[in-house]
Design an enzyme around this catalytic site. Sequence first.
Site, short mmCIF file in Angstrom:
data_model
loop_
_atom_site.label_atom_id
_atom_site.label_comp_id
_atom_site.label_asym_id
_atom_site.label_seq_id
_atom_site.Cartn_x
_atom_site.Cartn_y
_atom_site.Cartn_z
N HIS A 197 -52.69 28.25 19.14
CA HIS A 197 -54.00 27.80 18.68
C HIS A 197 -55.09 28.12 19.70
O HIS A 197 -55.55 27.27 20.45
CB HIS A 197 -53.97 26.30 18.40
CG HIS A 197 -53.28 25.95 17.12
ND1 HIS A 197 -52.68 24.74 16.89
CD2 HIS A 197 -53.10 26.67 15.98
CE1 HIS A 197 -52.16 24.72 15.68
NE2 HIS A 197 -52.40 25.88 15.11
N GLU A 210 -46.48 22.46 13.59
CA GLU A 210 -45.21 22.04 14.19
C GLU A 210 -44.53 20.98 13.34
O GLU A 210 -43.31 21.00 13.15
CB GLU A 210 -45.44 21.51 15.61
CG GLU A 210 -44.14 21.12 16.29
CD GLU A 210 -44.33 20.46 17.64
OE1 GLU A 210 -43.53 19.57 18.00
OE2 GLU A 210 -45.29 20.84 18.36
#
Length: 334
Positions: free
Chosen positions: A50, A136
């Site tokens: 990210h 995740e």
Amino acid sequence: MLQTLAKPPLTLRLCEPRGFCAGVDRAIQIVVLALKKYGAPVYVRHEIVHNRYVVEGLKNLGAVFVKELTEVPDDGQPVVFSAHGVPKSVPAEAERRELLYLDATCPLVSKVHKQAMRHMRLGRHVLLIGHAGHPEVVGTLGQLPVGAVTLIETEEDVEHFAPANPEALGFVTQTTLSVDDTAGVIAALGAKFPALHAPSSDSICYATTNRQDAVREAAPGIDLFLIVGAPNSSNSMRLVEVAERAGAKASRLVQRSIDVPFELLHGGMNLAMSAGASAPEIIVDEIVAALRERFDLRIELVQTAVETENFPVVRSLRETPLTGADMAFVNGTR
């Protein structure tokens, strides 16, 4: 002759450890090595990590980022799965289509997957402490059959959770959570379900813990705490929260030097800075340089740990050489 005005003084507490962790480093290496071995394009499912700077840099090298495997053509080029991990259905689909895929899932995320599967093998319903919708969490939920896992985000969720068998519960956590928040949720679960089973080892990764510890140490007496990272980076957003809870008057997420609120800075202030685990060091350097242009900058290093972890890349890429320029990119220094 005009006399140059002296720059106002400014103290910057710089946290260490900060920036790239071993899992992020490994994931970026996998994409760079795949580009060197197979040539462009190399497809990457979701953001490899990210951070916009990293993603744009990899695009410039020939990486093509896609949301789903349906966007990957059958052209023989590899597809890389991001560091956040993927549901089991993703590699299964890649195998069905005979796609060449490389899994860049962080080994510590894979460890959480194994912890969750172990709970299920032992007959326990799995509680996943994490944030809904985070890649995740989506990946971890996708390791087990539907109904085998319940997502717990807050202590309020604990209050409302009514399992079929309170004696057969096991929990795991997202690796990038706030240590303090997670402790509260785990305590609430333990109080309500005394038979709750913990994972065999801590699910929150060392890098998340280390960065939070350094921020916690640096925060007291700070007027503004800058966290270098992305708004969709869980570990970076948690650092913003930790800084304010630990004593900083204010904390702000910044992606580049242009995001620094220079209009709020003045001589005599106490400033601090850290970087999330997916933020490259070159952005930290960029912000330090911008501060030096405006202030007589004095840097205080706040170091709470030394990180030596190194995760090897997938076996098929280990013989592919990296140049010095490649390593500078991988390490986030260019």
